[in-house]
Motif scaffolding. Structure first.
Motif, short mmCIF file in Angstrom:
data_model
loop_
_atom_site.label_atom_id
_atom_site.label_comp_id
_atom_site.label_asym_id
_atom_site.label_seq_id
_atom_site.Cartn_x
_atom_site.Cartn_y
_atom_site.Cartn_z
N PRO A 228 66.37 66.11 110.70
CA PRO A 228 66.73 65.60 109.38
C PRO A 228 67.31 66.69 108.50
O PRO A 228 67.20 67.89 108.80
CB PRO A 228 65.39 65.12 108.82
CG PRO A 228 64.40 66.06 109.44
CD PRO A 228 64.92 66.36 110.82
N ALA A 229 67.93 66.27 107.39
CA ALA A 229 68.31 67.24 106.37
C ALA A 229 67.04 67.85 105.79
O ALA A 229 66.10 67.13 105.43
CB ALA A 229 69.12 66.54 105.29
N LEU A 230 67.01 69.17 105.70
CA LEU A 230 65.75 69.86 105.40
C LEU A 230 65.57 70.20 103.93
O LEU A 230 64.47 70.58 103.51
CB LEU A 230 65.67 71.14 106.23
CG LEU A 230 65.66 70.93 107.76
CD1 LEU A 230 65.88 72.25 108.46
CD2 LEU A 230 64.34 70.31 108.19
N ALA A 231 66.61 70.03 103.13
CA ALA A 231 66.58 70.53 101.75
C ALA A 231 65.43 69.98 100.93
O ALA A 231 64.83 70.70 100.11
CB ALA A 231 67.92 70.23 101.06
N SER A 236 56.64 68.09 101.82
CA SER A 236 55.90 67.30 102.80
C SER A 236 55.56 68.15 104.02
O SER A 236 54.45 68.06 104.56
CB SER A 236 56.69 66.05 103.22
OG SER A 236 57.93 66.38 103.80
N LEU A 237 56.48 69.00 104.44
CA LEU A 237 56.19 69.87 105.60
C LEU A 237 55.11 70.89 105.26
O LEU A 237 54.25 71.19 106.10
CB LEU A 237 57.47 70.57 106.05
CG LEU A 237 58.51 69.67 106.72
CD1 LEU A 237 59.84 70.40 106.87
CD2 LEU A 237 58.01 69.21 108.08
N ALA A 242 53.87 73.27 108.12
CA ALA A 242 55.09 73.47 108.89
C ALA A 242 56.18 74.06 108.00
O ALA A 242 56.28 73.74 106.82
CB ALA A 242 55.57 72.16 109.50
N GLU A 243 57.00 74.91 108.59
CA GLU A 243 58.14 75.49 107.88
C GLU A 243 59.28 74.47 107.81
O GLU A 243 59.39 73.60 108.69
CB GLU A 243 58.62 76.75 108.59
CG GLU A 243 57.62 77.89 108.61
CD GLU A 243 57.39 78.47 107.22
OE1 GLU A 243 58.35 78.49 106.42
OE2 GLU A 243 56.25 78.89 106.94
N PRO A 244 60.14 74.56 106.80
CA PRO A 244 61.28 73.65 106.69
C PRO A 244 62.43 74.07 107.60
O PRO A 244 63.51 74.44 107.15
CB PRO A 244 61.65 73.72 105.21
CG PRO A 244 61.26 75.09 104.80
CD PRO A 244 60.02 75.43 105.59
N THR A 245 62.18 74.03 108.91
CA THR A 245 63.21 74.37 109.90
C THR A 245 63.30 73.24 110.92
O THR A 245 62.33 72.49 111.14
CB THR A 245 62.88 75.67 110.63
OG1 THR A 245 61.69 75.48 111.42
CG2 THR A 245 62.66 76.82 109.65
#
Length: 301
Positions: A228-231, A236-237, A242-245
């Motif tokens: 997904p788009a991570l911006a 939520s991550l 979890a990292e936004p990667t």
């Protein structure tokens, strides 16, 4: 070919719409079953809103509902509807019908089937299923000055701007069962796709329904996820550590994936047992869906 998609959110709905558009130009016949997150569902001003189901209905409809917001604007001015949830007049009409039918004893699956037929999804070869007929609502737990507070995920996201959440809880999940057709759609699929939606608050909620994750583990179909788009996914991550990667998102599906679509510059997950294919995920949804299907078919070969 039987394709099952687990979806949630606007990006998920757009992906499904692109997939259906892509398949309509294919000489091969395909049946698409979409399993939608219902953890975002909420009752406001006495009306039952199902944002992810309604988003899919709108995206897949040849006759999209009215987009004016006169009804909710007036309800908000009267103090019976929160200003942070602005449903269109077409969405309010759907909510009115859904609330009436549920009140008459219909299940959410039955209501969804009626709405899908009204929107012409059947003619497009699409079957839309809620993840469960049991009401399920996701809440964000926030740290207060003296105690924690749980707020509905819709208010957390749209009313509060997605502040840091300690965790997310899913009210009703302890009673939830998969809606009719959901587990069979996963077990009997030729391809399973995980749409590019929030892995915690959309796809993750569907995976939390008892039996769904086991059905995915047991299916003979390749399971392909789309990054997904991570911006906007940092909050939520972070709540699940979890990292936004892209690699971290794929890791949340580590027991399920056969393939993963990532962006051109996304680093692969260390020690991944699945096949990662790097593509431009900013292209139109139909092209990304085509890439996902191509990866799944390569895995089937």
């Amino acid at each position: 070919m039987r394709i099952t998609v687990i979806s949630g959110g606007l990006a998920g709905a757009q992906f499904v719409s692109g997939l259906v558009d892509q398949l309509q130009h294919s000489p091969d016949r395909a049946e698409v079953t979409v399993i939608a997150n219902t953890g975002d569902d909420i009752t406001l001003a006495g009306l039952r809103a199902c944002p992810d189901l309604d988003g899919l209905l709108a995206e897949l409809s040849d006759d999209p509902p009215a987009t004016t917001t006169g009804v909710t604007d007036e309800l908000t001015s009267l103090g019976v509807h929160p200003g942070w949830y602005r449903a269109s007049d077409g969405e309010v009409a759907v909510q009115l019908a859904r609330t009436a039918w549920l009140g008459q004893g219909a299940t959410l699956s039955e209501v969804t089937s009626t709405l899908a037929q009204r929107r012409g999804l059947n003619e497009r070869g699409v079957r839309l299923l809620p993840m469960s007929d049991v009401p399920v609502e996701t809440h964000a737990v926030l740290d207060g000055e003296q105690e924690q507070q749980a707020v509905h995920v819709q208010q957390w996201r749209h009313g509060l701007g997605a502040p840091t959440a300690t965790r997310f809880i899913v009210a009703g999940m302890d009673r939830a069962t998969a809606a009719p057709g959901v587990l069979d759609a996963l077990r009997e699929a030729d391809v399973v796709l995980l749409a590019p939606a929030d892995p915690v608050l959309s796809i993750g909620i569907v995976l939390g329904v008892p039996g769904v994750r086991d059905a995915l583990r047991g299916t003979s179909a390749p399971v392909v996820g789309v990054s997904p788009a991570l911006a906007d996914l940092g909050p939520s991550l972070a709540a699940v550590g979890a990292e936004p990667t892209s690699a971290a998102v794929a890791g949340l599906y580590r027991d399920l994936l056969g393939g993963w679509l990532a962006g051109p510059d996304d680093a692969p997950a260390a020690g991944a047992r699945w096949t990662t294919r790097h593509v431009d995920l900013t292209r139109p949804a139909a092209l990304v869906a085509a890439d996902a299907l191509a990866l799944a078919q390569d895995l089937r070969a």
